[in-house]
Design a protein around this motif. Structure first.
Motif, PDB file in Angstrom:
ATOM      1  N   GLY A  22       0.795  -1.237   0.000  1.00  0.00           N
ATOM      2  CA  GLY A  22       0.000   0.000   0.000  1.00  0.00           C
ATOM      3  C   GLY A  22       0.819   1.274   0.000  1.00  0.00           C
ATOM      4  O   GLY A  22       0.269   2.370   0.157  1.00  0.00           O
ATOM      5  N   LYS A  23       2.143   1.174  -0.207  1.00  0.00           N
ATOM      6  CA  LYS A  23       2.976   2.378  -0.160  1.00  0.00           C
ATOM      7  C   LYS A  23       4.138   2.251  -1.136  1.00  0.00           C
ATOM      8  O   LYS A  23       4.839   1.235  -1.155  1.00  0.00           O
ATOM      9  CB  LYS A  23       3.513   2.582   1.253  1.00  0.00           C
ATOM     10  N   GLY A  24       4.347   3.285  -1.957  1.00  0.00           N
ATOM     11  CA  GLY A  24       5.475   3.257  -2.870  1.00  0.00           C
ATOM     12  C   GLY A  24       5.277   4.172  -4.064  1.00  0.00           C
ATOM     13  O   GLY A  24       4.179   4.678  -4.318  1.00  0.00           O
ATOM     14  N   LYS A  25       6.376   4.373  -4.791  1.00  0.00           N
ATOM     15  CA  LYS A  25       6.360   5.214  -5.991  1.00  0.00           C
ATOM     16  C   LYS A  25       6.319   4.319  -7.221  1.00  0.00           C
ATOM     17  O   LYS A  25       7.156   3.416  -7.364  1.00  0.00           O
ATOM     18  CB  LYS A  25       7.604   6.103  -6.019  1.00  0.00           C
ATOM     19  N   ILE A  26       5.363   4.581  -8.097  1.00  0.00           N
ATOM     20  CA  ILE A  26       5.194   3.712  -9.259  1.00  0.00           C
ATOM     21  C   ILE A  26       5.187   4.496 -10.563  1.00  0.00           C
ATOM     22  O   ILE A  26       4.905   5.699 -10.584  1.00  0.00           O
ATOM     23  CB  ILE A  26       3.904   2.866  -9.167  1.00  0.00           C
ATOM     24  N   ILE A  27       5.504   3.790 -11.623  1.00  0.00           N
ATOM     25  CA  ILE A  27       5.366   4.305 -12.990  1.00  0.00           C
ATOM     26  C   ILE A  27       4.226   3.538 -13.650  1.00  0.00           C
ATOM     27  O   ILE A  27       4.112   2.324 -13.479  1.00  0.00           O
ATOM     28  CB  ILE A  27       6.668   4.118 -13.786  1.00  0.00           C
ATOM     29  N   VAL A  28       3.391   4.247 -14.386  1.00  0.00           N
ATOM     30  CA  VAL A  28       2.293   3.613 -15.117  1.00  0.00           C
ATOM     31  C   VAL A  28       2.636   3.622 -16.602  1.00  0.00           C
ATOM     32  O   VAL A  28       2.951   4.673 -17.167  1.00  0.00           O
ATOM     33  CB  VAL A  28       0.958   4.339 -14.881  1.00  0.00           C
ATOM     34  N   PRO A  34       9.681   0.555 -28.575  1.00  0.00           N
ATOM     35  CA  PRO A  34       9.292   1.884 -28.072  1.00  0.00           C
ATOM     36  C   PRO A  34       9.036   1.900 -26.574  1.00  0.00           C
ATOM     37  O   PRO A  34       9.295   2.909 -25.905  1.00  0.00           O
ATOM     38  CB  PRO A  34       8.026   2.213 -28.863  1.00  0.00           C
ATOM     39  N   ALA A  35       8.542   0.775 -26.023  1.00  0.00           N
ATOM     40  CA  ALA A  35       8.311   0.704 -24.574  1.00  0.00           C
ATOM     41  C   ALA A  35       9.640   0.750 -23.826  1.00  0.00           C
ATOM     42  O   ALA A  35       9.765   1.427 -22.799  1.00  0.00           O
ATOM     43  CB  ALA A  35       7.554  -0.572 -24.232  1.00  0.00           C
ATOM     44  N   GLN A  36      10.642   0.051 -24.348  1.00  0.00           N
ATOM     45  CA  GLN A  36      11.963   0.064 -23.716  1.00  0.00           C
ATOM     46  C   GLN A  36      12.566   1.467 -23.777  1.00  0.00           C
ATOM     47  O   GLN A  36      13.156   1.947 -22.795  1.00  0.00           O
ATOM     48  CB  GLN A  36      12.891  -0.937 -24.407  1.00  0.00           C
ATOM     49  N   GLU A  37      12.421   2.110 -24.905  1.00  0.00           N
ATOM     50  CA  GLU A  37      12.952   3.468 -25.057  1.00  0.00           C
ATOM     51  C   GLU A  37      12.283   4.432 -24.081  1.00  0.00           C
ATOM     52  O   GLU A  37      12.941   5.253 -23.429  1.00  0.00           O
ATOM     53  CB  GLU A  37      12.742   3.944 -26.496  1.00  0.00           C
ATOM     54  N   ALA A  38      10.952   4.313 -23.961  1.00  0.00           N
ATOM     55  CA  ALA A  38      10.219   5.189 -23.045  1.00  0.00           C
ATOM     56  C   ALA A  38      10.641   4.965 -21.601  1.00  0.00           C
ATOM     57  O   ALA A  38      10.873   5.917 -20.843  1.00  0.00           O
ATOM     58  CB  ALA A  38       8.716   4.956 -23.208  1.00  0.00           C
ATOM     59  N   MET A  39      10.750   3.692 -21.204  1.00  0.00           N
ATOM     60  CA  MET A  39      11.144   3.397 -19.824  1.00  0.00           C
ATOM     61  C   MET A  39      12.580   3.823 -19.550  1.00  0.00           C
ATOM     62  O   MET A  39      12.892   4.304 -18.457  1.00  0.00           O
ATOM     63  CB  MET A  39      10.954   1.913 -19.523  1.00  0.00           C
ATOM     64  N   THR A  40      13.466   3.691 -20.529  1.00  0.00           N
ATOM     65  CA  THR A  40      14.856   4.126 -20.348  1.00  0.00           C
ATOM     66  C   THR A  40      14.907   5.608 -20.001  1.00  0.00           C
ATOM     67  O   THR A  40      15.634   6.029 -19.095  1.00  0.00           O
ATOM     68  CB  THR A  40      15.679   3.838 -21.619  1.00  0.00           C
ATOM     69  N   SER A  41      14.119   6.420 -20.709  1.00  0.00           N
ATOM     70  CA  SER A  41      14.066   7.858 -20.428  1.00  0.00           C
ATOM     71  C   SER A  41      13.541   8.119 -19.021  1.00  0.00           C
ATOM     72  O   SER A  41      14.058   8.989 -18.305  1.00  0.00           O
ATOM     73  CB  SER A  41      13.175   8.568 -21.455  1.00  0.00           C
ATOM     74  N   LEU A  42      12.531   7.345 -18.615  1.00  0.00           N
ATOM     75  CA  LEU A  42      11.949   7.532 -17.290  1.00  0.00           C
ATOM     76  C   LEU A  42      12.912   7.111 -16.186  1.00  0.00           C
ATOM     77  O   LEU A  42      12.923   7.702 -15.099  1.00  0.00           O
ATOM     78  CB  LEU A  42      10.635   6.754 -17.180  1.00  0.00           C
ATOM     79  N   LEU A  43      13.740   6.121 -16.455  1.00  0.00           N
ATOM     80  CA  LEU A  43      14.718   5.672 -15.466  1.00  0.00           C
ATOM     81  C   LEU A  43      15.780   6.740 -15.220  1.00  0.00           C
ATOM     82  O   LEU A  43      16.239   6.946 -14.093  1.00  0.00           O
ATOM     83  CB  LEU A  43      15.373   4.366 -15.914  1.00  0.00           C
ATOM     84  N   PHE A  44      16.184   7.424 -16.278  1.00  0.00           N
ATOM     85  CA  PHE A  44      17.159   8.504 -16.118  1.00  0.00           C
ATOM     86  C   PHE A  44      16.587   9.639 -15.272  1.00  0.00           C
ATOM     87  O   PHE A  44      17.305  10.275 -14.504  1.00  0.00           O
ATOM     88  CB  PHE A  44      17.575   9.050 -17.490  1.00  0.00           C
ATOM     89  N   ALA A  45      15.272   9.858 -15.415  1.00  0.00           N
ATOM     90  CA  ALA A  45      14.645  10.988 -14.725  1.00  0.00           C
ATOM     91  C   ALA A  45      14.178  10.654 -13.316  1.00  0.00           C
ATOM     92  O   ALA A  45      13.875  11.564 -12.529  1.00  0.00           O
ATOM     93  CB  ALA A  45      13.459  11.487 -15.548  1.00  0.00           C
ATOM     94  N   ASN A  46      14.110   9.366 -12.977  1.00  0.00           N
ATOM     95  CA  ASN A  46      13.564   8.961 -11.675  1.00  0.00           C
ATOM     96  C   ASN A  46      14.453   7.901 -11.034  1.00  0.00           C
ATOM     97  O   ASN A  46      14.540   6.774 -11.520  1.00  0.00           O
ATOM     98  CB  ASN A  46      12.139   8.414 -11.847  1.00  0.00           C
ATOM     99  N   GLN A  47      15.093   8.277  -9.946  1.00  0.00           N
ATOM    100  CA  GLN A  47      16.026   7.372  -9.281  1.00  0.00           C
ATOM    101  C   GLN A  47      15.331   6.388  -8.341  1.00  0.00           C
ATOM    102  O   GLN A  47      15.856   5.325  -8.056  1.00  0.00           O
ATOM    103  CB  GLN A  47      17.074   8.182  -8.514  1.00  0.00           C
TER     104      GLN A  47
END
Length: 355
Positions: free
Chosen positions: A173-179, A220-233
């Motif tokens: 019930g607690k945590g930071k997620i990406i959708v 494209p999903a891998q590319e999108a997630m790669t960008s999100l990983l750089f922006a979110n530690q």
């Protein structure tokens, strides 16, 4: 003194009323007999011509789905029920899909099977086809109009809700997620996301740090997630609402050297294999490719005078640690970038149509 003209007139009125009432009753029964299913009308006889108005054929899921359609048509040809299958590919453009459906109407096909490239843009042409007496079976991504013979789908809202519940439970019930969502404007993608929202709203400890929309393809999903990983530690979980999206996410985490987190997904072979290989905490369900075959079967049943449900709900299976091995045991029967879907047959189709 008796007014003969008045008496005759009254009797005539009563006779006319009775005749009209009887006519309405007969018309009602006649309508039921001649049009058991919506849209189907006119002198349509087997063997039928079926139109498959595809929105795009590039994703492997769509290729596999088309494979179930052509296989079902081959079976129905053997039974003398289908003559031809007309296939179009709109390459992701809803306006092109509208033109293709119009060409099918102009060719007076007997049935059109369609995955909608837009939930509302197709309404007019679909309604026109229905008015022309063409059986319309819409599956997966649905149109808004009800002027169809049948809509066939799993419950996309339930899909999103169950995925969100699993992830919330995994995170306590607690945590930071990406959708991760599929393409915006596609009903199946939008509905999955809508289904997840009430669960997320009810769990205030879950923070959506960002979300993205991509094609249902790994690259494209891998590319999108790669960008999100750089922006979110700091990422505690991934609410992925599509199988190729999940595979792309896992690959992005792996190649960035990030620790894998609990993730939801679908029955994409690559995702299931990565899940097993990396010992992921995973959950998945399935949008069966055989919805295409079921749609063709449903259209022919309607053309044959059978009454088919306006909406055919296909139950969602659950793939978890207890069932993933049974799917992977059949993996070699499916493309490496494909989806491991469950078996289907006429008995299953008849059971679903009996809802």
């Amino acid at each position: 003194m008796i007014n003969v003209n008045e008496t005759s007139s009254g009797a005539l009125r009563r006779l006319l009323k009775a005749t009209v009432a009887a006519g309405l009753v007969l018309a009602a029964f006649s309508g039921v007999a001649n049009a058991a299913s919506n849209c189907v009308k006119g002198d349509r006889k087997a063997p039928y011509t079926i139109g498959w108005a595809n929105i795009y054929s590039v994703p492997t899921w769509m290729k596999q789905t088309e494979g179930t359609i052509t296989a079902e048509v081959d079976e129905l040809k053997k039974a003398g029920l289908v003559k031809d299958l007309m296939i179009t590919d709109a390459q992701g453009n809803a306006q092109t899909q509208i033109q293709h459906i119009q060409s099918m109407i102009d060719a007076n096909v007997d049935a059109i099977v369609v995955i909608a490239g837009s939930s509302n843009a197709l309404d007019r042409v679909i309604s026109d086809a229905c008015d022309k007496g063409i059986a319309i079976v819409n599956f997966d991504s649905l149109v808004n109009t009800d002027k169809v013979t049948a809509k066939i789908n799993t419950d996309s809202n339930e899909w999103g809700g169950e995925a969100a519940k699993w992830l919330v439970n995994q995170l306590g019930g607690k945590g930071k997620i990406i959708v991760m969502n599929g393409p915006a404007g596609i009903s199946v993608s939008d509905d999955r996301r809508k289904g997840a929202q009430p669960v997320l709203d009810a769990n205030k400890g879950i923070e959506i740090i960002t979300e993205t929309n991509t094609e249902y393809n790994v690259a494209p999903a891998q590319e999108a997630m790669t960008s999100l990983l750089f922006a979110n530690q700091e990422i505690d979980g991934v609410l992925s609402l599509g199988g190729a999206l999940s595979a792309g996410s896992v690959l992005a985490f792996d190649r960035q050297g990030r620790e894998q987190v609990p993730i939801t997904g679908e029955n994409a072979r690559q995702f299931l294999e990565l899940w097993k290989e990396k010992g992921l905490k995973g959950w998945a369900t399935m949008q069966p490719n055989w919805l295409g075959a079921l749609s063709v079967y449903t259209a022919v049943q309607a053309l044959e005078g059978k009454s088919v449900p306006a909406f055919i709900k296909v139950p969602l299976p659950v793939i978890d640690d207890s069932s993933i091995d049974s799917y992977l045991a059949r993996a070699d029967k499916f493309p490496a970038d494909g989806y491991i879907y469950s078996d289907y047959d006429k008995a299953l189709f008849d059971k679903l149509l009996a809802q």
